[in-house]
Design an enzyme around this catalytic site. Structure first.
Site, PDB file in Angstrom:
ATOM      1  N   CYS A  10      -2.317   8.229   4.268  1.00 46.01           N
ATOM      2  CA  CYS A  10      -2.337   8.054   2.985  1.00 46.01           C
ATOM      3  C   CYS A  10      -3.681   8.217   2.376  1.00 46.01           C
ATOM      4  CB  CYS A  10      -1.770   6.528   2.771  1.00 46.01           C
ATOM      5  SG  CYS A  10      -2.462   5.411   3.867  1.00 46.01           S
ATOM      6  N   GLU A  14       0.959  -1.111   0.130  1.00 49.01           N
ATOM      7  CA  GLU A  14       0.079  -0.112   0.142  1.00 49.01           C
ATOM      8  C   GLU A  14       1.002   1.232  -0.033  1.00 49.01           C
ATOM      9  OE1 GLU A  14      -1.550   3.334   1.194  1.00 49.01           O
ATOM     10  OE2 GLU A  14      -1.632   2.281   3.225  1.00 49.01           O
TER      11      GLU A  14
END
Length: 544
Positions: A327, A293
């Site tokens: 994020c 990720e």
């Protein structure tokens, strides 16, 4: 031998404490913050269950109080990394053969310890080491870790229970083997929960792990490791090796025993590691699993039918909680001209109430960014906006590193949708807004989809259900986690499995069965109870 078929507790999400003024939990956490600051740590590597001190140390400081020292951390050398690989390899045999119920018990115990006596320690360590306010630490280093541990056990139980059908006279079953080798877990600074989940999810399934925590989050990583040891994790199952990226990564990726990468971090680093794995592919015992990720340039787009206060609140919370260092944080916003002035006024009114400062003052909504590198990068975008004619700063823009790495929540209004801060990942408390003409709604959707290479999170605001349905379809590949009338942050384990595609990662959904499937290698076993004794089939018989 105990042949009990174990049934594990059904998980529920850990309740979030609010740390309201006068509450017992608030005073308890404040006291633990004080005691943590008073106790300087000497943080070693943990290899094969042993503390390893290399003498190559750096000082750990709170990002919001640079004059304070929380201790020192020992950085590993290449020889230490090889030792960690050997420890993981040696531990694999017994750990892989331990009954799943016994492995699961470790993480269920860790969850209960964290829900109780360890809660203030992990929250306090995250607040000090990563400059998170009490609430952001609570949802991260307490609730989300607890949820990861409990739900991963639950999802693994479901996975193991998935078995094929068997025809008469045969018995078919699947064996969910751990990978043949060790898993390399590389964790970021921004979520202690990610630091806890990336090494433990593969370990739960029988894998052994070499874990490189982010240097800027090694303080809370130390306490995560201590928690796991307190819960009964055997030596060598997870080996924590702090250090510089190439020093740790190069020997790990060169090892023939490397079997998988569990990564959260920058897109550039992930792509570099993937290229290295590809170059070394013929040297591995098996094809490694690659789960990552990475970055995000996350969006909010509002339709003219959207609610003003809802959008304004989403911008403030989604962009500036934990200083935008998520994020999933919203960093580009598309607003219709008809609502712009109302949303602007509401947003600026809310931002005028936001306080910034150290984490010990619980009234501060915003704290410091993580380190000097981040500070310099983020402020360069602010300086660019101040100097250009293509954008205007309508809130914030101030910063100071005198006491800590403090940057005001900053809102940029861009004249064009391709302005730099609308397109590039900043990873800080900066959001850029572009105002579109109402009749250009379809063009705005296209901009959302095509502006960024990332596809992590995004949000659409609209009251018209036809608009919601259309935007959901039009932006089908623009975000792995898509929010309707809500900010694009705050995914909860068991409710919103997290991950994105494109340049945002492999979308293997942390906190779900999909992620756990990547850490097993399935063997099909067919057993025949009444085996044939001759090769012949009926169709071979002669015609009458």
């Amino acid at each position: 031998m105990n042949n009990t078929i174990v049934r594990f507790p059904i998980p529920i999400n850990e309740p979030v404490r609010d740390y309201a003024p006068g509450s017992t939990e608030r005073s308890s956490l404040a006291a633990r913050l004080e005691s943590l600051k008073a106790d300087s740590l000497d943080i070693p590597a943990f290899i094969g269950g042993e503390e390893v001190r290399t003498g190559n140390v750096s000082t750990v400081r709170p990002p919001h109080e640079l004059a304070c020292s929380l201790g020192t951390v020992h950085h590993c050398r290449e020889v230490d990394v090889h030792r960690a690989i050997a420890a993981a390899t040696d531990a694999r045999h017994d750990w892989a053969r331990m009954h799943f119920a016994d492995r699961a018990a470790i993480f269920l115990k860790a969850a209960d310890l964290l829900a109780g006596p360890w809660r203030d320690t992990l929250n306090g360590a995250t607040m000090l080491g990563q400059s998170k306010n009490a609430y952001q630490a609570e949802i991260d280093s307490a609730c989300e870790i607890i949820d990861f541990f409990r739900y991963n056990v639950h999802f693994a139980e479901q996975m193991y229970a998935e078995q094929p059908v068997s025809s008469s006279g045969t018995w078919n079953h699947l064996e969910y083997r751990p990978l043949e080798g060790f898993v390399f877990a590389v964790t970021p600074f921004n979520f202690t929960a990610i630091s806890a989940n990336l090494p433990t999810a593969p370990a739960l399934l029988g894998n052994t792990v070499v874990w490189k925590p982010a240097t800027s989050a090694v303080y809370s990583a130390y306490w995560v490791y201590q928690l796991l040891e307190a819960a009964g994790l055997p030596p060598g199952v997870i080996n924590m090796v702090p250090g510089r990226g190439p020093t740790i990564g190069d020997p790990v990726l060169a090892s023939s025993h490397f079997a998988g990468l569990h990564f959260t971090g920058s897109t550039g680093t992930f792509q570099h590691m993937w290229r290295t794995i590809g170059t070394n592919i013929a040297d591995y015992h098996s094809y490694p699993r690659i789960v990552g990720e990475t970055g995000g340039k996350d969006f909010i787009i509002a339709h003219p039918s959207a609610g003003v206060k809802e959008v304004a609140t989403a911008i403030v919370r989604g962009s500036f909680e934990y200083q935008g260092q998520k994020c999933s944080a919203s960093s580009r916003v598309y607003l219709p001209k008809s609502l712009w002035s109302a949303i602007r006024d509401e947003m600026l009114d809310q931002l005028s109430q936001v306080k910034m400062g150290p984490v010990e003052d619980f009234s501060n909504f915003v704290n410091a960014v993580i380190d000097r590198k981040a500070y310099d990068s983020i402020t360069s975008y602010i300086d660019h906006a101040k100097a250009t004619d293509d954008a205007t700063i309508i809130h914030g823009g101030g910063y100071s590193d005198e006491e800590g790495y403090f940057i005001e929540p900053t809102v940029i209004l861009a004249k064009e949708p391709t302005y730099r801060s609308m397109c590039e990942e900043i990873f800080g408390p900066v959001v850029t807004i572009f105002v579109y003409e109402d009749i250009q709604w379809e063009d705005a959707l296209r901009l959302v989809d095509e502006t960024s290479p990332y596809a992590l999170t995004g949000a659409v605001f609209a009251r018209d259900r036809r608009v919601v349905a259309h935007a959901t379809d039009r932006l089908v590949n623009a975000a792995g986690n898509f929010y309707i009338n809500d900010k694009p942050t705050g995914a909860v384990v068991g409710q919103q499995p997290f991950g994105g595609a494109r340049a945002s990662g492999t979308n293997d959904k942390a906190g779900s069965k999909q992620n756990l499937m990547r850490w097993v290698s399935v063997r099909t076993i067919k057993e025949t109870f009444n085996a044939p004794t001759h090769f012949s089939y009926p169709f071979l018989g002669a015609n009458d």
